[in-house]
Motif scaffolding. Structure first.
Motif, short mmCIF file in Angstrom:
data_model
loop_
_atom_site.label_atom_id
_atom_site.label_comp_id
_atom_site.label_asym_id
_atom_site.label_seq_id
_atom_site.Cartn_x
_atom_site.Cartn_y
_atom_site.Cartn_z
N UNK A 59 54.97 75.39 0.18
CA UNK A 59 55.61 76.63 -0.25
C UNK A 59 56.65 76.44 -1.34
N UNK A 60 56.85 75.20 -1.82
CA UNK A 60 57.88 74.93 -2.80
C UNK A 60 57.48 75.42 -4.19
N UNK A 61 56.19 75.47 -4.43
CA UNK A 61 55.67 76.03 -5.68
C UNK A 61 55.23 77.46 -5.40
N UNK A 65 49.28 79.21 -3.11
CA UNK A 65 49.18 79.92 -1.84
C UNK A 65 49.49 78.97 -0.69
N UNK A 66 50.31 79.46 0.23
CA UNK A 66 50.71 78.66 1.37
C UNK A 66 50.02 79.17 2.62
N UNK A 67 49.24 78.31 3.24
CA UNK A 67 48.51 78.69 4.44
C UNK A 67 49.31 78.30 5.68
N UNK A 68 49.34 79.20 6.65
CA UNK A 68 49.97 78.91 7.93
C UNK A 68 48.90 78.99 9.00
N UNK A 70 49.81 74.97 8.03
CA UNK A 70 49.39 74.07 6.96
C UNK A 70 48.59 72.90 7.52
N UNK A 71 47.72 72.35 6.72
CA UNK A 71 46.95 71.18 7.15
C UNK A 71 47.57 69.89 6.61
N UNK A 72 48.42 70.04 5.57
CA UNK A 72 49.09 68.86 5.03
C UNK A 72 50.45 69.24 4.47
N UNK A 73 51.30 68.25 4.26
CA UNK A 73 52.64 68.45 3.75
C UNK A 73 52.90 67.37 2.70
N UNK A 74 53.03 67.78 1.43
CA UNK A 74 53.18 66.86 0.31
C UNK A 74 52.09 65.78 0.33
N UNK A 135 64.95 73.02 -9.32
CA UNK A 135 64.23 74.22 -8.86
C UNK A 135 64.50 75.37 -9.83
N UNK A 136 64.31 75.11 -11.12
CA UNK A 136 64.74 76.06 -12.15
C UNK A 136 64.08 77.43 -12.06
N UNK A 137 62.86 77.50 -11.52
CA UNK A 137 62.19 78.79 -11.35
C UNK A 137 62.88 79.62 -10.26
N UNK A 138 63.69 78.96 -9.45
CA UNK A 138 64.40 79.62 -8.36
C UNK A 138 65.86 79.88 -8.73
#
Length: 197
Positions: A59-61, A65-68, A70-74, A135-138
């Motif tokens: 979800x950092x980008x 799309x972030x699925x809940x 998640x099947x993996x993290x980084x 995190x410049x987009x944020x």
């Protein structure tokens, strides 16, 4: 004596039951503000200068799309990966506590001497735009969360209060990862009954 001096210098003092209401209110405010400002982050993420690196996952980008669950993290598979939680959660807690110790325990009191009642604003903006500049987009969306932690620290006089806001606000990530580990494990369990001869 040294530990007592350390606690006093870094404002590691208990806060009252009434202050817990402020902590809970701050967490709720941050969650709502983050949701309301999410479209702003997506807008900036689409601009070339502010866009997140392509390797950064959801979800950092905000463009992915972030699925809940998640099947993996980084890039690390969550299936039955209890070690990831055992390592990630303590490291995450230490990182947040270190930030609070430095920014609210050490820097904020110095800023209070210079900026008085407005110190929390200076502290929060520096914390957002210097420490979290990657995190410049944020850039806009992070402001409420980055301001609420120093405000609660200055309001209560306790670094523990800002740490509570910081940790509680980030704890949903641990729950999402836990659900990912559990869901992946449950999905792999056979749902048939073995036949006996």
């Amino acid at each position: 004596m040294i530990f007592a001096d350390f606690k006093e210098r870094f404002h590691l003092v208990a806060f009252s039951n009434t202050d817990w209401l402020w902590v809970v209110g701050a967490v709720i405010f941050t969650i709502i503000a983050d949701q309301l400002l999410e479209p702003v982050g997506k807008y900036f993420a689409r601009l070339r200068f502010f866009s997140p690196p392509s390797y950064l996952p959801a979800p950092f980008n905000p463009l992915k799309k972030f699925a809940i669950p998640p099947s993996e993290f980084f890039g690390v598979t969550l299936k039955e990966n209890w070690r990831l939680l055992a390592v990630f959660i303590p490291i995450h807690i230490i990182a947040m506590f270190s930030e609070e110790l430095m920014w609210r325990g050490y820097i904020l009191p110095l800023q209070v001497d210079t900026y008085g009642v407005y110190a929390w604003i200076i502290n929060g903006l520096l914390w957002a735009w210097v420490v979290h500049a990657c995190l410049k987009w944020h850039l806009i969306g992070m402001i409420p969360g980055m301001l609420i932690a120093p405000w609660i620290a200055q309001h209560t006089g306790s670094t523990w209060a800002s740490f509570a806001v910081h940790a509680i606000g980030n704890a949903p990530l641990w729950i999402i990862l836990l659900v990912g580990v559990l869901k992946s494990t449950i999905d792999e369990e056979p749902n048939h009954v073995e036949k006996t001869a």
